[in-house]
Design a protein around this motif. Sequence first.
Motif, PDB file in Angstrom:
ATOM      1  N   ALA A   1       0.828  -1.210   0.000  1.00 43.44           N
ATOM      2  CA  ALA A   1       0.000   0.000   0.000  1.00 43.44           C
ATOM      3  C   ALA A   1       0.859   1.254   0.000  1.00 43.44           C
ATOM      4  O   ALA A   1       0.528   2.257  -0.650  1.00 43.44           O
ATOM      5  CB  ALA A   1      -0.935  -0.010   1.216  1.00 43.44           C
ATOM      6  N   TYR A   2       1.979   1.221   0.704  1.00 43.81           N
ATOM      7  CA  TYR A   2       2.855   2.389   0.791  1.00 43.81           C
ATOM      8  C   TYR A   2       3.429   2.757  -0.567  1.00 43.81           C
ATOM      9  O   TYR A   2       3.438   3.937  -0.956  1.00 43.81           O
ATOM     10  CB  TYR A   2       3.985   2.107   1.780  1.00 43.81           C
ATOM     11  CG  TYR A   2       4.968   3.239   1.940  1.00 43.81           C
ATOM     12  CD1 TYR A   2       4.632   4.387   2.662  1.00 43.81           C
ATOM     13  CD2 TYR A   2       6.240   3.176   1.366  1.00 43.81           C
ATOM     14  CE1 TYR A   2       5.534   5.437   2.814  1.00 43.81           C
ATOM     15  CE2 TYR A   2       7.146   4.219   1.517  1.00 43.81           C
ATOM     16  CZ  TYR A   2       6.790   5.348   2.237  1.00 43.81           C
ATOM     17  OH  TYR A   2       7.678   6.375   2.379  1.00 43.81           O
ATOM     18  N   VAL A   3       3.911   1.776  -1.311  1.00 41.74           N
ATOM     19  CA  VAL A   3       4.555   2.096  -2.589  1.00 41.74           C
ATOM     20  C   VAL A   3       3.545   2.270  -3.725  1.00 41.74           C
ATOM     21  O   VAL A   3       3.895   2.783  -4.785  1.00 41.74           O
ATOM     22  CB  VAL A   3       5.592   1.023  -2.974  1.00 41.74           C
ATOM     23  CG1 VAL A   3       6.739   1.014  -1.986  1.00 41.74           C
ATOM     24  CG2 VAL A   3       4.968  -0.356  -3.082  1.00 41.74           C
ATOM     25  N   GLN A   4       2.296   1.869  -3.511  1.00 42.49           N
ATOM     26  CA  GLN A   4       1.286   2.063  -4.552  1.00 42.49           C
ATOM     27  C   GLN A   4       0.667   3.454  -4.518  1.00 42.49           C
ATOM     28  O   GLN A   4       0.128   3.916  -5.512  1.00 42.49           O
ATOM     29  CB  GLN A   4       0.167   1.029  -4.399  1.00 42.49           C
ATOM     30  CG  GLN A   4       0.515  -0.344  -4.921  1.00 42.49           C
ATOM     31  CD  GLN A   4      -0.663  -1.298  -4.819  1.00 42.49           C
ATOM     32  OE1 GLN A   4      -1.394  -1.279  -3.829  1.00 42.49           O
ATOM     33  NE2 GLN A   4      -0.844  -2.119  -5.815  1.00 42.49           N
ATOM     34  N   GLU A   5       0.704   4.112  -3.372  1.00 39.70           N
ATOM     35  CA  GLU A   5      -0.004   5.370  -3.207  1.00 39.70           C
ATOM     36  C   GLU A   5       0.593   6.487  -4.067  1.00 39.70           C
ATOM     37  O   GLU A   5       1.805   6.613  -4.195  1.00 39.70           O
ATOM     38  CB  GLU A   5       0.025   5.802  -1.733  1.00 39.70           C
ATOM     39  CG  GLU A   5      -0.593   7.158  -1.455  1.00 39.70           C
ATOM     40  CD  GLU A   5      -2.029   7.267  -1.935  1.00 39.70           C
ATOM     41  OE1 GLU A   5      -2.462   8.387  -2.250  1.00 39.70           O
ATOM     42  OE2 GLU A   5      -2.728   6.232  -1.994  1.00 39.70           O
ATOM     43  N   ARG A   6      -0.282   7.280  -4.675  1.00 41.44           N
ATOM     44  CA  ARG A   6       0.174   8.472  -5.389  1.00 41.44           C
ATOM     45  C   ARG A   6      -0.809   9.631  -5.251  1.00 41.44           C
ATOM     46  O   ARG A   6      -0.412  10.784  -5.225  1.00 41.44           O
ATOM     47  CB  ARG A   6       0.387   8.174  -6.864  1.00 41.44           C
ATOM     48  CG  ARG A   6      -0.868   7.798  -7.620  1.00 41.44           C
ATOM     49  CD  ARG A   6      -0.606   7.730  -9.106  1.00 41.44           C
ATOM     50  NE  ARG A   6      -1.792   7.308  -9.833  1.00 41.44           N
ATOM     51  CZ  ARG A   6      -1.954   7.477 -11.135  1.00 41.44           C
ATOM     52  NH1 ARG A   6      -0.999   8.055 -11.831  1.00 41.44           N
ATOM     53  NH2 ARG A   6      -3.046   7.067 -11.730  1.00 41.44           N
ATOM     54  N   LYS A   7      -2.113   9.331  -5.110  1.00 43.79           N
ATOM     55  CA  LYS A   7      -3.112  10.396  -5.105  1.00 43.79           C
ATOM     56  C   LYS A   7      -3.019  11.272  -3.853  1.00 43.79           C
ATOM     57  O   LYS A   7      -3.396  12.442  -3.889  1.00 43.79           O
ATOM     58  CB  LYS A   7      -4.515   9.797  -5.221  1.00 43.79           C
ATOM     59  CG  LYS A   7      -4.771   9.164  -6.580  1.00 43.79           C
ATOM     60  CD  LYS A   7      -6.193   8.643  -6.692  1.00 43.79           C
ATOM     61  CE  LYS A   7      -6.455   8.050  -8.070  1.00 43.79           C
ATOM     62  NZ  LYS A   7      -7.837   7.517  -8.212  1.00 43.79           N
ATOM     63  N   ASP A   8      -2.528  10.700  -2.757  1.00 40.05           N
ATOM     64  CA  ASP A   8      -2.433  11.460  -1.509  1.00 40.05           C
ATOM     65  C   ASP A   8      -1.055  12.101  -1.337  1.00 40.05           C
ATOM     66  O   ASP A   8      -0.735  12.600  -0.265  1.00 40.05           O
ATOM     67  CB  ASP A   8      -2.722  10.525  -0.320  1.00 40.05           C
ATOM     68  CG  ASP A   8      -3.118  11.284   0.934  1.00 40.05           C
ATOM     69  OD1 ASP A   8      -3.621  12.420   0.812  1.00 40.05           O
ATOM     70  OD2 ASP A   8      -2.915  10.750   2.047  1.00 40.05           O
ATOM     71  N   LEU A   9      -0.243  12.063  -2.402  1.00 36.00           N
ATOM     72  CA  LEU A   9       1.108  12.602  -2.336  1.00 36.00           C
ATOM     73  C   LEU A   9       1.201  13.910  -3.127  1.00 36.00           C
ATOM     74  O   LEU A   9       0.548  14.067  -4.160  1.00 36.00           O
ATOM     75  CB  LEU A   9       2.109  11.594  -2.893  1.00 36.00           C
ATOM     76  CG  LEU A   9       2.121  10.223  -2.200  1.00 36.00           C
ATOM     77  CD1 LEU A   9       3.158   9.317  -2.857  1.00 36.00           C
ATOM     78  CD2 LEU A   9       2.391  10.355  -0.714  1.00 36.00           C
ATOM     79  N   THR A  10       2.030  14.823  -2.655  1.00 37.21           N
ATOM     80  CA  THR A  10       2.117  16.168  -3.242  1.00 37.21           C
ATOM     81  C   THR A  10       2.441  16.133  -4.729  1.00 37.21           C
ATOM     82  O   THR A  10       1.824  16.839  -5.536  1.00 37.21           O
ATOM     83  CB  THR A  10       3.183  16.995  -2.506  1.00 37.21           C
ATOM     84  OG1 THR A  10       2.853  17.050  -1.112  1.00 37.21           O
ATOM     85  CG2 THR A  10       3.255  18.406  -3.079  1.00 37.21           C
ATOM     86  N   ASN A  11       3.412  15.317  -5.105  1.00 40.68           N
ATOM     87  CA  ASN A  11       3.859  15.269  -6.505  1.00 40.68           C
ATOM     88  C   ASN A  11       3.458  13.976  -7.219  1.00 40.68           C
ATOM     89  O   ASN A  11       4.107  13.577  -8.191  1.00 40.68           O
ATOM     90  CB  ASN A  11       5.383  15.452  -6.557  1.00 40.68           C
ATOM     91  CG  ASN A  11       5.805  16.809  -6.049  1.00 40.68           C
ATOM     92  OD1 ASN A  11       5.323  17.842  -6.516  1.00 40.68           O
ATOM     93  ND2 ASN A  11       6.689  16.822  -5.058  1.00 40.68           N
ATOM     94  N   GLY A  12       2.420  13.335  -6.753  1.00 42.30           N
ATOM     95  CA  GLY A  12       1.850  12.193  -7.456  1.00 42.30           C
ATOM     96  C   GLY A  12       2.841  11.087  -7.783  1.00 42.30           C
ATOM     97  O   GLY A  12       3.522  10.555  -6.910  1.00 42.30           O
TER      98      GLY A  12
END
Length: 369
Positions: free
Chosen positions: A242-253
Motif C-alpha cells: 500500500a505504501y509504494v502504490q499510493e500516489r493520489k495522496d502525495l504532493t507530486n503524485g
Amino acid sequence: MSTHDEADSSRAPRHAAGDRGLDDLFTADEDAARAADGDAHRAPARAQKTPMRARRGPKIFLAAVLVVALLVLAALGVYLRILGNSLDNLHRDPSLMPDTTVVTPGQPINFVLMGSDSRGADQGRSDVLMVAHLSGDREHLYLVTFLRDMWVTIPANKVVNRPSKAKINAAYSWGGPALTIKTLQSITGVRMDHAVVIDFNGFKELTTKLGGVTVTNPQASKNRGYTFAKGPITLQGDQALAYVQERKDLTNGDLDRAARERAVLTAIIDKTMTGGVLANPRKLNDVLNTYADTMTVDAGLTNANVRKIATSLKFGSGKDIVQVQAPIAGYGKSKDGQDYDIVDEAGLKSLSTALKKDMMADYVANHPQ
C-alpha cells in the motif's frame, strides 16, 4: 542468447577468502553443487484509455533485490550451496531480450527491471519500469525510474505496425519485455544488457520474511486503510504494498511514488546485505527461494554469469545505491484524452549520455535528485 558478461573470469578482481580468491571458490564448488542439485496482446486503444487509478504495484522491487542481493551474496562467498540451489531454480526465458549483447570487463551493465501480472507471452501491462545501472568500476548501482506514463515513441510491432506515440507502459502490453527494452534503447540510445520480470505477490512475502524494512517517509499519507506517518516507519506485507502504490495522496503524485519505490527497494537490499539474513541460513534460504519462485530473467543471466559479475563487485550496502528519476518536463493530454508525462528531452539526452559513457556520478552531481 550467448553466454556473456565478464566473459573472462580470470580477469575479475580477486578478494581474500582464506588462502584462495573467490574465483577459486566458485570454480571449485560449482561442479559439486550442480551434481547434487541438477543443473495475447491487449488491444492498444482499450488499454490506453483505462482510467488512471491505483495500479498493481512494485513487482519490480523483488527483481532488483534478486539481481543485486544474489550478486552480493555470491561475491561474499556466503552459503554457496544455498545460492546455487536458488540460481538453479530461476526461470530463464530467451525471448525477454530483443537481441544479444556482450558486456566486456570494466564496462557498465544495464539491467531492465519490469513488473508484470504474468510471465512470458501472457503480457499484461508493466506499471513499474527501472534501469539498474551497475557502474563499470562495480562500486555503485544507479536505480533509474522511468515513469509509466511517459509519452514516448514505441517502435513498430505486431499490434501497431508503425512507430507510434503512447505511454511507455503500452510497450509491454503490445510486445512484452522485448518491446519494452527496444523502446528504452530507442529513446535513450543506450544498450540494455539484461531483463528481469517479477510477480508482484513476492514483494509482500519478501518484506514479511525480512521482518519488515525501515524507510524515512518524507510526507504523511493514507492508503487502503493504512496510515503512514512522517519520519521513520517500518513496512511489510500488504502495508508495504500500500505504501509504494499510493500516489493520489502525495504532493507530486507519480514522482513521489517513484521516490518511495526506490527508497523501499534500497531498504530491502540494504537489509538483505547487512541485516541478520546472512547470519541465518534458514532465513537466507527462504528469501532466496522467494526470489527464485516469483521472477523470470533473460537466458544470458546464467549461473556462471551471475558468479562472474559477482566476483567484480566492490560494494556491499545500500549507501552505494543511488536513486535517479528520468526527467519529465510537465504533463499533457493526448487527442483521445489520456493524461501523460512529457519527457524532458534535453534532460533525457544528458541522462542517456551519462549511462552510455559510464558517467552517472557526474550526472547525479549536476542534477540533484
